[in-house]
Design a protein around this motif. Structure first.
Motif, PDB file in Angstrom:
ATOM      1  N   GLN A 279      17.458  33.503 -10.080  1.00  9.37           N
ATOM      2  CA  GLN A 279      16.532  34.170  -8.840  1.00  9.37           C
ATOM      3  C   GLN A 279      17.402  34.290  -7.768  1.00  9.37           C
ATOM      4  OE1 GLN A 279      13.376  31.578  -8.466  1.00  9.37           O
ATOM      5  NE2 GLN A 279      14.748  30.193  -7.042  1.00  9.37           N
ATOM      6  N   PHE A 280      18.276  33.383  -7.397  1.00 14.37           N
ATOM      7  CA  PHE A 280      18.879  33.371  -6.038  1.00 14.37           C
ATOM      8  C   PHE A 280      19.953  34.578  -6.043  1.00 14.37           C
ATOM      9  CE2 PHE A 280      17.372  29.375  -5.528  1.00 14.37           C
ATOM     10  CZ  PHE A 280      16.560  29.388  -4.172  1.00 14.37           C
ATOM     11  N   LEU A 281      20.553  34.640  -6.867  1.00 15.41           N
ATOM     12  CA  LEU A 281      21.766  35.830  -7.219  1.00 15.41           C
ATOM     13  C   LEU A 281      21.031  37.051  -7.260  1.00 15.41           C
ATOM     14  CD1 LEU A 281      24.610  36.097  -7.443  1.00 15.41           C
ATOM     15  CD2 LEU A 281      24.483  36.081 -10.104  1.00 15.41           C
ATOM     16  N   THR A 282      19.824  37.124  -7.980  1.00 13.62           N
ATOM     17  CA  THR A 282      19.093  38.500  -7.939  1.00 13.62           C
ATOM     18  C   THR A 282      18.646  38.929  -6.733  1.00 13.62           C
ATOM     19  OG1 THR A 282      18.434  38.083 -10.124  1.00 13.62           O
ATOM     20  CG2 THR A 282      16.956  39.748  -8.852  1.00 13.62           C
ATOM     21  N   ILE A 283      18.245  38.009  -5.888  1.00 11.40           N
ATOM     22  CA  ILE A 283      17.868  37.979  -4.393  1.00 11.40           C
ATOM     23  C   ILE A 283      18.852  38.664  -3.752  1.00 11.40           C
ATOM     24  CG2 ILE A 283      16.852  37.270  -2.336  1.00 11.40           C
ATOM     25  CD1 ILE A 283      15.365  35.122  -4.170  1.00 11.40           C
ATOM     26  N   ALA A 284      20.098  37.874  -3.706  1.00  5.38           N
ATOM     27  CA  ALA A 284      21.366  38.211  -2.801  1.00  5.38           C
ATOM     28  C   ALA A 284      21.847  39.667  -3.441  1.00  5.38           C
ATOM     29  CB  ALA A 284      22.115  37.279  -3.110  1.00  5.38           C
ATOM     30  N   LYS A 285      21.764  40.060  -4.653  1.00  7.74           N
ATOM     31  CA  LYS A 285      22.166  41.180  -5.113  1.00  7.74           C
ATOM     32  C   LYS A 285      21.359  42.261  -4.642  1.00  7.74           C
ATOM     33  CE  LYS A 285      21.723  42.276  -9.473  1.00  7.74           C
ATOM     34  NZ  LYS A 285      22.033  42.279 -10.786  1.00  7.74           N
ATOM     35  N   LEU A 286      20.194  42.350  -4.763  1.00 10.56           N
ATOM     36  CA  LEU A 286      19.530  43.460  -4.024  1.00 10.56           C
ATOM     37  C   LEU A 286      19.643  43.514  -2.585  1.00 10.56           C
ATOM     38  CD1 LEU A 286      16.109  42.966  -6.074  1.00 10.56           C
ATOM     39  CD2 LEU A 286      17.996  44.808  -6.444  1.00 10.56           C
ATOM     40  N   ARG A 287      19.616  42.396  -1.850  1.00  9.17           N
ATOM     41  CA  ARG A 287      19.991  42.616  -0.375  1.00  9.17           C
ATOM     42  C   ARG A 287      21.400  43.017   0.050  1.00  9.17           C
ATOM     43  NH1 ARG A 287      19.778  38.315   2.449  1.00  9.17           N
ATOM     44  NH2 ARG A 287      18.041  38.568   4.117  1.00  9.17           N
ATOM     45  N   ALA A 288      22.102  42.696  -0.854  1.00  9.20           N
ATOM     46  CA  ALA A 288      23.466  43.148  -0.615  1.00  9.20           C
ATOM     47  C   ALA A 288      23.681  44.742  -1.120  1.00  9.20           C
ATOM     48  CB  ALA A 288      24.564  42.460  -1.654  1.00  9.20           C
ATOM     49  N   ALA A 289      23.006  45.138  -2.001  1.00  9.74           N
ATOM     50  CA  ALA A 289      23.015  46.553  -2.271  1.00  9.74           C
ATOM     51  C   ALA A 289      22.626  47.433  -1.327  1.00  9.74           C
ATOM     52  CB  ALA A 289      21.981  46.945  -3.694  1.00  9.74           C
ATOM     53  N   ARG A 290      21.585  47.146  -0.658  1.00  9.58           N
ATOM     54  CA  ARG A 290      21.212  47.872   0.540  1.00  9.58           C
ATOM     55  C   ARG A 290      21.902  47.872   1.506  1.00  9.58           C
ATOM     56  NH1 ARG A 290      16.266  45.231  -0.991  1.00  9.58           N
ATOM     57  NH2 ARG A 290      16.344  43.563   0.715  1.00  9.58           N
ATOM     58  N   ARG A 291      22.574  46.755   1.823  1.00  8.86           N
ATOM     59  CA  ARG A 291      23.590  46.673   2.889  1.00  8.86           C
ATOM     60  C   ARG A 291      24.750  47.707   2.714  1.00  8.86           C
ATOM     61  NH1 ARG A 291      27.301  41.329   4.293  1.00  8.86           N
ATOM     62  NH2 ARG A 291      28.888  42.324   5.787  1.00  8.86           N
ATOM     63  N   LEU A 292      25.127  47.548   1.357  1.00  4.45           N
ATOM     64  CA  LEU A 292      26.401  48.394   0.863  1.00  4.45           C
ATOM     65  C   LEU A 292      26.206  49.903   0.919  1.00  4.45           C
ATOM     66  CD1 LEU A 292      27.364  46.102  -1.969  1.00  4.45           C
ATOM     67  CD2 LEU A 292      28.872  46.465   0.164  1.00  4.45           C
TER      68      LEU A 292
END
Length: 628
Positions: A279-292
């Motif tokens: 769950q934490f990797l999924t959360i971080a992935k979606l947040r990072a995707a928007r930043r990128l």
């Protein structure tokens, strides 16, 4: 910073603040009792968990773990959400997937979903799903102004798009009420199907489709940047993000070259990512995707509001298992939670039987209700970016973004996503990542509940209608359970041919306190490969063990006991088992030095222990048993 209650009274006021050094000293003391000598930062390092992409989860995060400012929800860099309110007003879009070829049954399923909580539809059409010509029949009774439709048509996207837009016209859906996505994804199709096809033609067709949407139906997007082909091929989180960025950039170039403004081009894209049970990797992935993506759109000249990324999260098919499929309900629940907390605009929960074929009504009901429970009963969407401010999540988001950006830059240096696919660069890197992960799966460092851990040999198989064949020729499709599934399939074939599963005799030496731990470990291990463990009450001498082995009908035996009893009895018991006809003798444990050599001389063939290669052991056992 100390935050006091309104009355200024703090329960911890009489206690001094603890320091990181003090905590490290306490950790070092615990590690020393376990035989590990580490002090200071090394003690902290000893408790870190390695992730893919060179990242690691630390045991402790504090305000000292710096990460760049995440900004505010609805503003660049959109780490905290694409809109100011996130999903707090209406919840995320509950998007159900349909791919059954039969239009009548698809229509029944679609209407049932829409009447029971689903808010949009994602349909696979063409050769891999519903025939394009059957789309109107499948959508009979569906109000297209209330239920947006997202298409997935692969190479047939032009025909499918024409059919759907024609349906909007035929049903006189108001221009401003049309929403959804036509699903054009030429590079995603290239990733799925391979070949040396130049994507210039499909890219031009997709750009023309986007221009038509802007003119006729501005609420409908034309293109999807689908990262699932890379995730399904074994990509890490950073590789999935990097491939999506490179694909998005290629689409921006094609759209702007066709005359669209940068802002209009960005508005034509929706990004699709996998959500996993981490769950934490999924959360971080979606947040990072928007930043990128915000950074890509910024340097491309997009206005601040146009830099937000529209996200569709889909629970991972790689994590779904064919054995004990009921456990998939738990995996998809955690993945859905991660996607919702991560800020996905739309979430698709794949039915628990997805790996077995076409889902039935019960599986679809559980899938849609997973989102409903998290939204309506857990109120998960009522807080904007609930993970924001977590030192761990913010740090992981930042580290993942940097790793993904490095991969994206490598893809761009290779000529872009299309060139990297055709040259084999993407396939090679993803295969390397999957090889490393497969080693963790084989040694059970990455356990699979119901498959490599706690398997149930007596479970009744779940049968489903076969799904249409998925596109092939490009990147492979992998699943975490594939090595163990192959072993279980061999066991099933043996059962069908002989009426019994292959067996292993567990020679449990001494009292229960001495053998229970290792006997339980061994039983769990062998069942993961479809081998049925059999044993009798604790045995006391070599002759008794040999007699029990003969009665078991097994040809392979495994000694299970404590190190102390092994030293007293293992050599004699191994010799007796060999004399009784055991073709292979194993020992549960990891002896070293002279003791190990003594056991090998006495007839022990191999040792099974935590961290060992379970797949290799089980394969050799089945081979020795003659299980084809």
């Amino acid at each position: 910073m100390t935050v006091l209650p309104d009355d200024g009274f703090s329960l911890a006021a009489e206690f001094p603040d603890a320091t990181r050094t003090q905590w490290q000293r306490l950790v070092a003391g615990v590690l020393s009792r376990a035989g590990t000598v580490a002090e200071g930062p090394a003690a902290e390092d000893a408790l870190a968990t390695a992730l893919q992409d060179g990242l690691a989860t630390r045991p402790l995060y504090t305000a000292d773990d710096e990460a760049p400012a995440a900004g505010h929800p609805g503003f660049p860099p959109f780490v905290r959400g694409s809109t100011v309110a996130g999903t707090a007003l209406t919840g995320w879009d509950v998007r159900q997937h349909h791919g059954r070829p039969d239009p009548r049954r698809t229509n029944e399923a679609v209407l049932a979903d829409l009447e029971n909580g689903v808010t949009s539809l994602w349909m696979t059409v063409g050769t891999a799903g519903l025939p394009v010509a059957a789309l109107p029949a499948a959508l009979d009774g569906v109000y297209l102004d209330l239920a947006p439709l997202v298409l997935d048509a692969g190479a047939e996207f032009e025909t499918a798009a024409a059919c759907l837009l024609g349906l909007h016209d035929e049903r006189e859906v108001p221009r401003e009420a049309s929403h959804g996505n036509l699903g054009a994804d030429p590079l995603g199709t290239l990733a799925r199907t391979g070949g040396d096809t130049d994507p210039a033609g499909p890219l031009a067709a997709a750009a023309a489709l986007a221009a038509r949407c802007l003119r006729e139906r501005p609420g409908i997007r034309a293109l999807t940047v689908d990262a699932l082909p890379y995730h399904d091929a074994g990509a890490s989180a950073a590789q999935e993000l990097g491939c999506s960025l490179a694909t998005g950039v290629a689409y921006l170039r094609a759209l702007t070259a066709a005359g669209l403004s940068t802002d209009a081009a960005c508005a034509q894209l929706e990004f699709r990512y996998a959500a996993t049970a981490d769950q934490f990797l999924t959360i971080a992935k979606l947040r990072a995707a928007r930043r990128l993506w915000s950074r890509v759109a910024e340097v491309s000249g997009a206005a601040p509001a146009a830099r937000a990324q529209r996200q569709h999260a889909v629970t991972s098919s790689v994590m779904m298992t064919r054995r004990d499929p009921w456990v998939n309900m738990l995996r998809t629940t955690i993945a859905c939670l991660g996607a919702g907390v991560g800020g996905a605009d739309a979430v698709t929960v794949l039915p628990f039987d997805e790996a077995l074929g076409l889902p039935d009504a019960f599986a679809r009901r559980i899938a849609r209700n997973t989102s409903s429970i998290l939204l309506e009963e857990s109120h998960l969407a009522r807080v904007v970016d609930p993970a924001g401010g977590s030192w761990y999540v913010e740090r992981l988001t930042d580290e993942l973004a940097h790793a993904a950006w490095a991969w994206f830059q490598e893809l761009e240096r290779a000529g872009g996503q299309a060139a990297a696919l055709r040259s084999g660069l993407v396939a090679e890197r993803l295969a390397d990542t999957w090889r490393r992960r497969s080693a963790d799966l084989a040694t059970r460092r990455e356990p699979i509940t119901g498959v490599s851990e706690f398997p149930h040999l007596g479970e009744q198989p779940v049968h489903r209608d076969a799904a249409p064949a998925a596109p092939t020729g490009g990147l492979p499709r992998v699943r975490r359970d594939e090595a163990y599934e192959a072993l279980r399939a061999r066991s099933d074939a043996h059962l069908a041919a002989t009426g019994a599963r292959p067996r292993v005799f567990l020679a449990a030496l001494g009292p229960a306190a001495a053998h229970t731990g290792r006997a339980t470990f061994a039983a769990n291990l062998f069942q993961a490969g479809g081998v049925e463990p059999v044993h009798e009450p604790a045995t006391v001498d070599a002759d008794t063990v040999a007699a029990a082995f003969v009665r078991s009908g097994a040809t392979v035996a495994c000694l299970c006991s404590s190190d102390k009893l092994y030293a007293e009895q293992a050599e004699a018991v191994a010799t007796a088992l060999r004399a009784a006809g055991a073709e292979r003798v194993l020992l549960a444990g990891k002896p070293a030095g002279e003791q190990r050599e003594a056991y090998l001389r006495a007839g022990v063939d191999a040792f099974v222990f935590a961290g060992g290669d379970a797949v290799a052991v089980l394969t050799s056992v089945l081979d020795r048993m003659g299980v084809a």
